[in-house]
Design a protein around this motif. Structure first.
Motif, mmCIF file in Angstrom:
data_model
loop_
_atom_site.group_PDB
_atom_site.id
_atom_site.type_symbol
_atom_site.label_atom_id
_atom_site.label_comp_id
_atom_site.label_asym_id
_atom_site.label_seq_id
_atom_site.Cartn_x
_atom_site.Cartn_y
_atom_site.Cartn_z
ATOM 1 N N PHE A 93 0.813 -1.201 0.000
ATOM 2 C CA PHE A 93 0.000 0.000 0.000
ATOM 3 C C PHE A 93 0.858 1.268 0.000
ATOM 4 C CE2 PHE A 93 -4.200 -1.691 0.636
ATOM 5 C CZ PHE A 93 -3.939 -2.962 1.112
ATOM 6 N N LYS A 115 -10.460 8.404 -3.214
ATOM 7 C CA LYS A 115 -10.682 8.495 -1.767
ATOM 8 C C LYS A 115 -11.375 7.238 -1.241
ATOM 9 C CE LYS A 115 -12.818 11.376 1.780
ATOM 10 N NZ LYS A 115 -13.480 10.248 2.425
ATOM 11 N N GLN A 134 -8.988 4.382 -1.149
ATOM 12 C CA GLN A 134 -8.078 4.449 -0.013
ATOM 13 C C GLN A 134 -8.771 4.066 1.292
ATOM 14 O OE1 GLN A 134 -6.385 8.515 -0.635
ATOM 15 N NE2 GLN A 134 -4.445 7.441 -0.481
ATOM 16 N N ASP A 135 -10.033 4.514 1.451
ATOM 17 C CA ASP A 135 -10.772 4.154 2.663
ATOM 18 C C ASP A 135 -10.906 2.636 2.784
ATOM 19 O OD1 ASP A 135 -11.055 6.788 3.262
ATOM 20 O OD2 ASP A 135 -13.110 6.968 2.508
ATOM 21 N N SER A 187 -9.052 0.437 1.283
ATOM 22 C CA SER A 187 -7.707 -0.136 1.446
ATOM 23 C C SER A 187 -7.263 -0.072 2.898
ATOM 24 C CB SER A 187 -6.715 0.611 0.555
ATOM 25 O OG SER A 187 -7.018 0.440 -0.809
ATOM 26 N N SER A 188 -7.577 1.033 3.588
ATOM 27 C CA SER A 188 -7.214 1.158 5.012
ATOM 28 C C SER A 188 -7.932 0.101 5.836
ATOM 29 C CB SER A 188 -7.569 2.557 5.513
ATOM 30 O OG SER A 188 -6.855 3.542 4.806
ATOM 31 N N LEU A 189 -9.211 -0.121 5.528
ATOM 32 C CA LEU A 189 -9.966 -1.153 6.244
ATOM 33 C C LEU A 189 -9.349 -2.533 6.013
ATOM 34 C CD1 LEU A 189 -12.476 -2.119 7.846
ATOM 35 C CD2 LEU A 189 -13.671 -2.241 5.646
ATOM 36 N N GLN A 214 -6.294 -3.193 5.122
ATOM 37 C CA GLN A 214 -4.981 -3.260 5.761
ATOM 38 C C GLN A 214 -5.107 -3.531 7.258
ATOM 39 O OE1 GLN A 214 -2.128 -3.363 4.388
ATOM 40 N NE2 GLN A 214 -0.827 -3.232 6.198
ATOM 41 N N THR A 215 -6.114 -2.905 7.890
ATOM 42 C CA THR A 215 -6.347 -3.153 9.324
ATOM 43 C C THR A 215 -6.719 -4.611 9.572
ATOM 44 O OG1 THR A 215 -7.071 -0.866 9.637
ATOM 45 C CG2 THR A 215 -7.723 -2.465 11.305
ATOM 46 N N SER A 254 -3.677 -6.875 9.077
ATOM 47 C CA SER A 254 -2.768 -6.879 10.227
ATOM 48 C C SER A 254 -3.323 -7.738 11.353
ATOM 49 C CB SER A 254 -2.552 -5.440 10.718
ATOM 50 O OG SER A 254 -1.990 -4.647 9.704
#
Length: 455
Positions: free
Chosen positions: A2, A133, A136-137, A139-141, A143-144, A147
């Motif tokens: 990312f 946008k 990316q939102d 993608s952040s979810l 990625q969380t 992890s």
């Protein structure tokens, strides 16, 4: 994976409204400036095309003897002026005035085409920005969750399957963002090209602005069309050309005055003067004047038919544009009243189910995907309404060939979530019937009817 998602966002600068952008385009676009200079030249021509030809002044010596003493040669001064047959100058002036009106309609047509194209570019940039946008939102979810899945990862257990699914979704989002970023660079160049700036200048921040509706009477809306006025001027110019050709059957006149005085000082010859009146004879009228009249009458009839065809096409265009505006507004209402509320409820249910381990990770991600995808589709539907208003307001028969606000754009791959015909580079159907040429379509060359693709 990312690391590149933040790239490209720095290209968005200060805010700019659609009206401000359109004003900048109309002030700085080189093509429009070129058309405006041609209009100035056409208007200037009306002041000199009907003027008389410059008179001819000749000075010389006549009656020079070939031998012997020079006692009879004369200094000769002559001034000749050609006067056209009455009515010819007036017709030339009227034809030049019609040409100036045609040039003016071409400038207005270019302005309207630029407004249509710039509006599409502006809203396409908004779609692209919003898609980045939302990408990316999501993608952040992902990625969380990725992890979290890695911290609980055990080979051979259910977490292994969840981890694989998250990796696949993350890779898909990366690919789609890469495409959106590349598209953003192309939009940036086109956005700046229209307003006469460097292609690499930063894109301003833009927002959706609802414009007023179109309430004009259909016939009064037709009367404002510069292309129709340009064709009308073409018809009138051809009629004047026919009249001028008929006047060419009549001769032009020439008046010549002369003054002569002897060269020899001792001679008894006295200065003399005289004048002559002449005219030209149109002896070759079967191959000149008659053919000119025939050609001008045919051109006049062709322009009348072009005018009739354009008026009919614009009336059909108006009907289709009004229906498109109604359907686009209905679609927005459906998204706002039915589709998005149901999606929000489904998302909340998916969150509860995933927290209670009743839903798989794939179903949980599908709910997030659907929510963000439908947000983007709502924006696209709202833009469709604004473009339908633009189409009805401008009502051009030959605007630019470009479709910049699809009905179902995507943030995670062409064809995903049932989004056929997304914002892919290969999609460029016309925005409305007849929108089959770029800026430059003029009254001299009325466009043929294109396929009805809609916006």
């Amino acid at each position: 994976c990312f690391g590149f998602l933040g790239m490209g966002q720095g290209a968005w600068g200060a805010d700019i409204s659609l009206s401000e952008y359109l004003t900048e385009v109309l002030q700085n676009n080189p093509s429009l400036t070129s058309m405006q200079k041609r209009l100035i030249a056409a208007k200037a021509a009306t002041s000199y095309v009907g003027a008389l030809d410059d008179p001819v002044l000749s000075i010389g010596v006549e009656d020079i003897p070939t031998s012997g003493e020079d006692m009879s040669s004369m200094h000769s001064y002559k001034l000749a002026q050609i006067i056209p047959f009455p009515g010819k100058r007036k017709r030339r002036e009227e034809i030049a005035e019609k040409q100036a009106l045609i040039a003016e309609s071409n400038v207005q047509t270019t302005e309207r085409e630029l407004r249509v194209l710039a509006t599409q570019v502006y809203y396409r940039a908004l779609i692209n920005k919003t898609a980045q946008k939302l990408n990316q939102d999501l993608s952040s979810l992902v990625q969380t969750q990725l992890s979290s899945s890695q911290s609980q990862y055990k080979l051979g257990e259910g977490t292994h399957h969840d981890w694989l699914i998250l990796k696949i979704v993350a890779g898909t989002l990366d690919v789609e963002f890469s495409r959106l970023r590349r598209e953003n660079l192309s939009l940036q160049a086109l956005f700046n090209e229209l307003r006469g700036r460097e292609a690499t200048a930063d894109l301003p921040d833009i927002t959706l602005q609802e414009s007023a509706g179109v309430h004009e009477d259909p016939e009064s809306l037709l009367q404002t069309q510069p292309e129709l006025r340009g064709l009308k001027s073409l018809v009138e110019a051809a009629d004047l050309q026919t009249r001028l050709s008929k006047l060419s059957y009549f001769p032009d006149f020439m008046i010549e005055g002369m003054y002569m005085e002897p060269r020899a000082k001792m001679t008894e010859e006295k200065p003399t003067w005289g004048f002559m009146i002449g005219f030209n004879l149109p002896l070759y009228f079967p191959v000149k004047q008659a053919r000119q009249i025939e050609a001008n009458e045919a051109l006049q009839m062709a322009n009348r038919k072009d005018q009739e065809a354009l008026a009919n096409r614009l009336r059909s265009e108006m009907i289709d544009a009004r229906e498109q505006l109604r359907s686009a507004q209905d679609i927005v209402k459906l998204y706002q009243s039915v589709v998005l509320p149901a999606t929000q409820m489904a998302l909340q249910s998916a969150k509860s189910g995933y927290s209670a381990r009743r839903l798989a990770i794939s179903e949980y991600l599908d709910a997030h995907k659907a929510n963000r995808q439908l947000q983007l589709e709502l924006l696209a539907a709202q833009i469709d309404v604004e473009l339908a208003k633009t189409r009805l307001r401008e009502l051009l028969s030959s605007p630019p060939l470009l479709r910049l606000a699809p009905s179902k754009p995507s943030i995670f791959g062409a064809g995903a979530m049932g989004s056929e015909g997304g914002m892919g580079e290969g999609s460029s159907p016309s925005m409305q019937p007849g929108m089959n040429r770029g800026p430059g379509g003029r009254a001299r060359e009325p466009a043929s009817t294109g396929s009805s693709a809609g916006m």
